[in-house]
Design an enzyme around this catalytic site. Structure first.
Site, PDB file in Angstrom:
ATOM      1  CB  THR A  32      -0.945  -0.003   1.214  1.00 32.49           C
ATOM      2  OG1 THR A  32      -1.780  -1.163   1.132  1.00 32.49           O
ATOM      3  CG2 THR A  32      -1.797   1.242   1.267  1.00 32.49           C
ATOM      4  CB  ALA A  86       5.670  -0.241  -2.102  1.00 30.04           C
ATOM      5  CD  GLU A  95      14.729   5.881   5.384  1.00 29.28           C
ATOM      6  OE1 GLU A  95      14.566   6.856   4.629  1.00 29.28           O
ATOM      7  OE2 GLU A  95      15.035   4.753   4.978  1.00 29.28           O
ATOM      8  CD  GLN A  97       4.410 -10.087   5.381  1.00 33.82           C
ATOM      9  OE1 GLN A  97       5.080 -10.476   4.434  1.00 33.82           O
ATOM     10  NE2 GLN A  97       3.128 -10.334   5.531  1.00 33.82           N
TER      11      GLN A  97
END
Length: 187
Positions: free
Chosen positions: A112, A114, A136, A155
């Site tokens: 989502t 990315a 980060e 994840q």
């Protein structure tokens, strides 16, 4: 080495590997839809806490990993963080991890984020490392980007070795052992 399933993750969480732990996959809350978090088929989707350090170039200092100037960040606490264009922010996971001696943990950003040009970067969690994970978020777009606190952002994949490592992160006295909060670079 093998990647571990949801059953293994639930067993290890019962032993204190992930706290707090969500045994299922949460896809909505009382306010409606959210970016999912919790146990997945072969991993665990972590949440971002509401503490952020947003990078700023207002002081025009040099970014030096050996002598990092904390004035390069503005502290922010809130339900969502706006990351400036072509910049980044640091945050931490809601979850506290205790990695077993025979496990290496790899973190990958959620699709989502990315697909919005937001990259989540986390180095591997080594055997016997413990703490809140510093996250980060790089905003690769020319527009401001929003990161949501208390929702899924990345994840964790758990790789279990058939033997324990000779020297763990704890054995080496790793400089980020037991970190809490958003942790800046250390040398």
């Amino acid at each position: 080495m093998s990647i571990k399933s949801d059953r293994w993750i639930r067993r290890m969480a019962a032993k204190g590997m992930i706290e707090p732990f969500e045994p299922g996959q949460i896809k909505q809350n009382g306010d409606g839809r959210i970016v999912s978090y919790g146990t997945s088929s072969y991993g665990y989707d972590v949440r971002c806490a509401d503490e952020f350090k947003i990078f700023t170039n207002i002081n025009s200092t040099i970014v030096d990993p050996k002598d990092f100037d904390s004035r390069n960040f503005v502290d922010f606490k809130g339900a969502c963080c706006i990351v400036p264009p072509n910049s980044f922010a640091l945050a931490r996971t809601v979850e506290y991890f205790r990695i077993p001696r025979n496990v290496l943990t790899i973190c990958l950003g959620k699709s989502t984020y990315a697909r919005c040009g937001i990259i989540v970067n986390v180095t591997p969690l080594e055997p016997e490392w413990e703490g809140h994970v510093t996250l980060e978020f790089s905003n690769t777009t020319p527009l401001p980007a929003k990161i949501y606190a208390n929702e899924g952002v990345a994840q964790m994949l758990f790789l279990e070795s058939d033997e324990v490592c000779e020297t763990s992160y704890r054995d080496r006295g790793g400089k980020y052992q037991g970190q809490t909060g958003v942790t800046l670079p250390r040398t």
